[in-house]
Design a protein around this motif. Structure first.
Motif, PDB file in Angstrom:
ATOM      1  N   SER A  11       0.942  -1.145  -0.150  1.00 57.41           N
ATOM      2  CA  SER A  11      -0.074   0.030   0.013  1.00 57.41           C
ATOM      3  C   SER A  11       0.863   1.247  -0.005  1.00 57.41           C
ATOM      4  O   SER A  11       2.149   1.243   0.299  1.00 57.41           O
ATOM      5  CB  SER A  11      -1.004   0.003   1.209  1.00 57.41           C
ATOM      6  OG  SER A  11      -0.092   0.129   2.359  1.00 57.41           O
ATOM      7  N   ALA A  12       0.157   2.400  -0.230  1.00 56.11           N
ATOM      8  CA  ALA A  12       1.105   3.769  -0.380  1.00 56.11           C
ATOM      9  C   ALA A  12       1.451   4.107   1.016  1.00 56.11           C
ATOM     10  O   ALA A  12       2.562   4.460   1.260  1.00 56.11           O
ATOM     11  CB  ALA A  12       0.077   4.765  -0.709  1.00 56.11           C
ATOM     12  N   HIS A  13       0.568   3.828   2.150  1.00 54.70           N
ATOM     13  CA  HIS A  13       1.088   3.844   3.473  1.00 54.70           C
ATOM     14  C   HIS A  13       2.275   3.026   3.709  1.00 54.70           C
ATOM     15  O   HIS A  13       3.125   3.624   4.423  1.00 54.70           O
ATOM     16  CB  HIS A  13      -0.133   3.569   4.439  1.00 54.70           C
ATOM     17  CG  HIS A  13      -0.737   4.683   4.779  1.00 54.70           C
ATOM     18  ND1 HIS A  13      -2.400   4.533   4.922  1.00 54.70           N
ATOM     19  CD2 HIS A  13      -0.701   5.940   5.156  1.00 54.70           C
ATOM     20  CE1 HIS A  13      -2.785   5.755   5.320  1.00 54.70           C
ATOM     21  NE2 HIS A  13      -1.585   6.576   5.377  1.00 54.70           N
TER      22      HIS A  13
ATOM     23  N   ILE B 289       0.571  -2.027  10.794  1.00 57.45           N
ATOM     24  CA  ILE B 289       0.636  -0.546  11.399  1.00 57.45           C
ATOM     25  C   ILE B 289       0.333   0.550  10.375  1.00 57.45           C
ATOM     26  O   ILE B 289      -0.128   1.494  10.602  1.00 57.45           O
ATOM     27  CB  ILE B 289       1.921  -0.432  12.123  1.00 57.45           C
ATOM     28  CG1 ILE B 289       1.845   0.580  13.115  1.00 57.45           C
ATOM     29  CG2 ILE B 289       3.104  -0.131  11.097  1.00 57.45           C
ATOM     30  CD1 ILE B 289       1.736   0.171  14.409  1.00 57.45           C
ATOM     31  N   ALA B 290       0.529  -0.101   9.053  1.00 52.73           N
ATOM     32  CA  ALA B 290       0.436   0.860   7.961  1.00 52.73           C
ATOM     33  C   ALA B 290      -0.825   1.769   7.755  1.00 52.73           C
ATOM     34  O   ALA B 290      -0.879   3.025   7.756  1.00 52.73           O
ATOM     35  CB  ALA B 290       1.049   0.369   6.813  1.00 52.73           C
ATOM     36  N   PRO B 291      -2.082   0.962   7.830  1.00 50.77           N
ATOM     37  CA  PRO B 291      -3.293   1.784   7.820  1.00 50.77           C
ATOM     38  C   PRO B 291      -3.290   2.572   9.112  1.00 50.77           C
ATOM     39  O   PRO B 291      -4.434   3.573   8.756  1.00 50.77           O
ATOM     40  CB  PRO B 291      -4.181   0.694   7.869  1.00 50.77           C
ATOM     41  CG  PRO B 291      -3.348  -0.658   7.674  1.00 50.77           C
ATOM     42  CD  PRO B 291      -2.087  -0.394   8.115  1.00 50.77           C
ATOM     43  N   LEU B 292      -2.903   2.617  10.019  1.00 47.20           N
ATOM     44  CA  LEU B 292      -2.860   3.458  11.285  1.00 47.20           C
ATOM     45  C   LEU B 292      -2.082   4.883  11.094  1.00 47.20           C
ATOM     46  O   LEU B 292      -2.387   5.767  11.862  1.00 47.20           O
ATOM     47  CB  LEU B 292      -2.516   2.928  12.699  1.00 47.20           C
ATOM     48  CG  LEU B 292      -3.077   1.454  12.776  1.00 47.20           C
ATOM     49  CD1 LEU B 292      -2.414   0.867  14.121  1.00 47.20           C
ATOM     50  CD2 LEU B 292      -4.648   1.555  13.035  1.00 47.20           C
TER      51      LEU B 292
ATOM     52  N   VAL C 165       4.775  15.891   8.748  1.00 45.09           N
ATOM     53  CA  VAL C 165       5.126  14.903   9.872  1.00 45.09           C
ATOM     54  C   VAL C 165       4.055  13.702   9.673  1.00 45.09           C
ATOM     55  O   VAL C 165       3.114  13.641   9.286  1.00 45.09           O
ATOM     56  CB  VAL C 165       4.741  15.433  11.208  1.00 45.09           C
ATOM     57  CG1 VAL C 165       5.074  14.440  12.211  1.00 45.09           C
ATOM     58  CG2 VAL C 165       5.870  16.618  11.360  1.00 45.09           C
ATOM     59  N   VAL C 166       4.464  12.392   9.964  1.00 45.52           N
ATOM     60  CA  VAL C 166       4.007  11.326   9.836  1.00 45.52           C
ATOM     61  C   VAL C 166       3.856  10.780  11.410  1.00 45.52           C
ATOM     62  O   VAL C 166       4.911  10.816  12.192  1.00 45.52           O
ATOM     63  CB  VAL C 166       4.609   9.991   9.203  1.00 45.52           C
ATOM     64  CG1 VAL C 166       3.894   8.652   9.098  1.00 45.52           C
ATOM     65  CG2 VAL C 166       4.832  10.518   7.787  1.00 45.52           C
ATOM     66  N   LEU C 167       2.606  10.393  11.716  1.00 46.14           N
ATOM     67  CA  LEU C 167       2.215   9.907  12.925  1.00 46.14           C
ATOM     68  C   LEU C 167       1.710   8.472  13.151  1.00 46.14           C
ATOM     69  O   LEU C 167       1.051   8.018  12.437  1.00 46.14           O
ATOM     70  CB  LEU C 167       1.070  11.022  13.493  1.00 46.14           C
ATOM     71  CG  LEU C 167       1.214  12.490  13.569  1.00 46.14           C
ATOM     72  CD1 LEU C 167      -0.115  12.982  13.795  1.00 46.14           C
ATOM     73  CD2 LEU C 167       2.283  12.784  14.462  1.00 46.14           C
TER      74      LEU C 167
ATOM     75  N   ALA D 174       0.086   3.572  21.226  1.00 50.89           N
ATOM     76  CA  ALA D 174      -0.240   2.291  21.896  1.00 50.89           C
ATOM     77  C   ALA D 174      -0.187   1.151  21.024  1.00 50.89           C
ATOM     78  O   ALA D 174       0.145  -0.023  21.599  1.00 50.89           O
ATOM     79  CB  ALA D 174      -1.854   2.437  22.219  1.00 50.89           C
ATOM     80  N   GLU D 175      -0.340   1.344  19.563  1.00 51.28           N
ATOM     81  CA  GLU D 175       0.071   0.170  18.709  1.00 51.28           C
ATOM     82  C   GLU D 175       1.635  -0.031  18.401  1.00 51.28           C
ATOM     83  O   GLU D 175       1.772  -1.213  18.255  1.00 51.28           O
ATOM     84  CB  GLU D 175      -0.771   0.598  17.370  1.00 51.28           C
ATOM     85  CG  GLU D 175      -2.232   0.248  17.378  1.00 51.28           C
ATOM     86  CD  GLU D 175      -3.020   1.190  18.162  1.00 51.28           C
ATOM     87  OE1 GLU D 175      -2.555   2.287  18.340  1.00 51.28           O
ATOM     88  OE2 GLU D 175      -4.129   0.767  18.479  1.00 51.28           O
TER      89      GLU D 175
END
Lengths: 231, 231
Positions: B2-4, B25-28, B104-106, B110-111
């Motif tokens: 995915s792009a993420h 984790i990417a979709p988050l 910024v990428v967040l 918690a994950e």
């Protein structure tokens, strides 16, 4: 349980080891005694040990290019040190000096390192400790930007009592640093620290008890903030 | 992929994740844009994210009790930040400000937290980064004890080029800090930094190239050490 195992169990980091790992590492531990003012770690070569302070007190220091002594932090019994080299294999970044007679427990880095990172509990404890060190250094950095010497010394004393566990909230006891030890932490001369201590003793912020200092936390907070928030 | 996932793979810490963990984790992940001078993180509340800088530049700053601004460190593209809260759950210890427009990428803390400590590779990378931060702070502390403003600024520039990867050994290019950004890092006034920069430009230690600075490493080293070792 061997004497060595008992010795290691007094350090909170090592209590996180499994009984098996502790028994395995215990025979490799050695102790070394240092006289007051003796050098415990030299700046430069990577430290091949993870070091634990059993007794006494140490100070990490360095020197500027122009030869001025810089006080970095104190190491109290129960603390470990020399962990930066263990983690990244790079140089030991500072000198560590015994400010009192001291006894140090050494664990060989090559054996303890794989154990540290393979246990999530130990890896987390190590990260927490490093995070705490970053936070302490940030507080220390802030202090150095405080212009007024009295406020700067009060703020330094606040950091020092903050790191002392298990004290009553109002009156705190710390091992008294010498004026020189304090001066190199806060970029002031020994003379300025001595004059400031006379003020702090006269105002009852500090009380001497042998080689300890009784600190009145409320009075210290008032002074550190310049008493501006008081009526 | 995915792009993420592609987005996250540009950060060296996240390249250590297994393909499975990365897809999980990417979709988050979310991105946020900040204008120049906008606040990215506030001091105080724990940061619920691990933050990665994609574009732009950030500076961590704080204020002393008497209201003076303190410059702590710069964050460059590829770096992560906000990790102290993630590790110990405590407060974010400083402000983070965009010195340029920034993206910024967040990742939600918690994950990402359990993943960080359960992988020895990630735990080690995190510890190495923290160790590096402790080392940088130690160098920064040493600089503040240097009495001569010219030597102090040269030493600060040496730290800044030291953190710039993939440069030729002699001539190094850094993003030019403003005189004010530099002044709050080294406890000097903006005016002193401006005067010192005039000297450094005149002597060819620094050359301006748009918003970048070309640094002559050899000349800088000579000046930083007070040229005492030269004939």
């Amino acid at each position: 349980m061997s004497a060595h195992t008992l010795l290691l169990q007094q350090f909170s980091l090592l209590r996180l080891l499994s009984a098996e790992a502790l028994e395995q590492i215990a025979p490799l531990a050695s102790t070394r005694d240092f006289a007051k003012r003796e050098m415990v770690l030299a700046k430069g070569p990577p430290v091949p040990y993870l070091c634990f302070l059993m007794e006494g007190r140490l100070q990490a220091i360095d020197f500027t290019l122009d030869g001025r002594e810089v006080g970095l932090y104190f190491i109290e019994p129960g603390d470990y040190f020399g962990e930066l080299s263990l983690i990244d294999g790079e140089a030991q970044p500072e000198f560590v000096i015994a400010t009192d007679r001291a006894r140090v427990v050494l664990l060989p880095g090559a054996e303890i390192r794989p154990i540290l990172f393979s246990s999530p509990q130990l890896a987390e404890a190590l990260s927490r400790r490093l995070a705490q060190r970053v936070r302490q250094q940030l507080s220390q950095r802030q202090i150095l930007a405080v212009a007024n010497p009295l406020h700067r010394i009060c703020a330094q004393l606040q950091i020092m009592i903050g790191g002392t566990p298990g004290q009553t909230p109002q009156q705190l006891i710390i091992k008294a640093p010498t004026h020189q030890e304090l001066a190199i932490m806060v970029n002031l001369t020994r003379e300025t620290v001595t004059r400031t201590f006379q003020v702090l003793l006269a105002q009852g912020v500090l009380t001497r008890q042998g080689d300890q200092l009784l600190v009145d936390k409320t009075k210290l907070e008032k002074l550190a903030s310049g008493e501006k928030k008081e009526a």
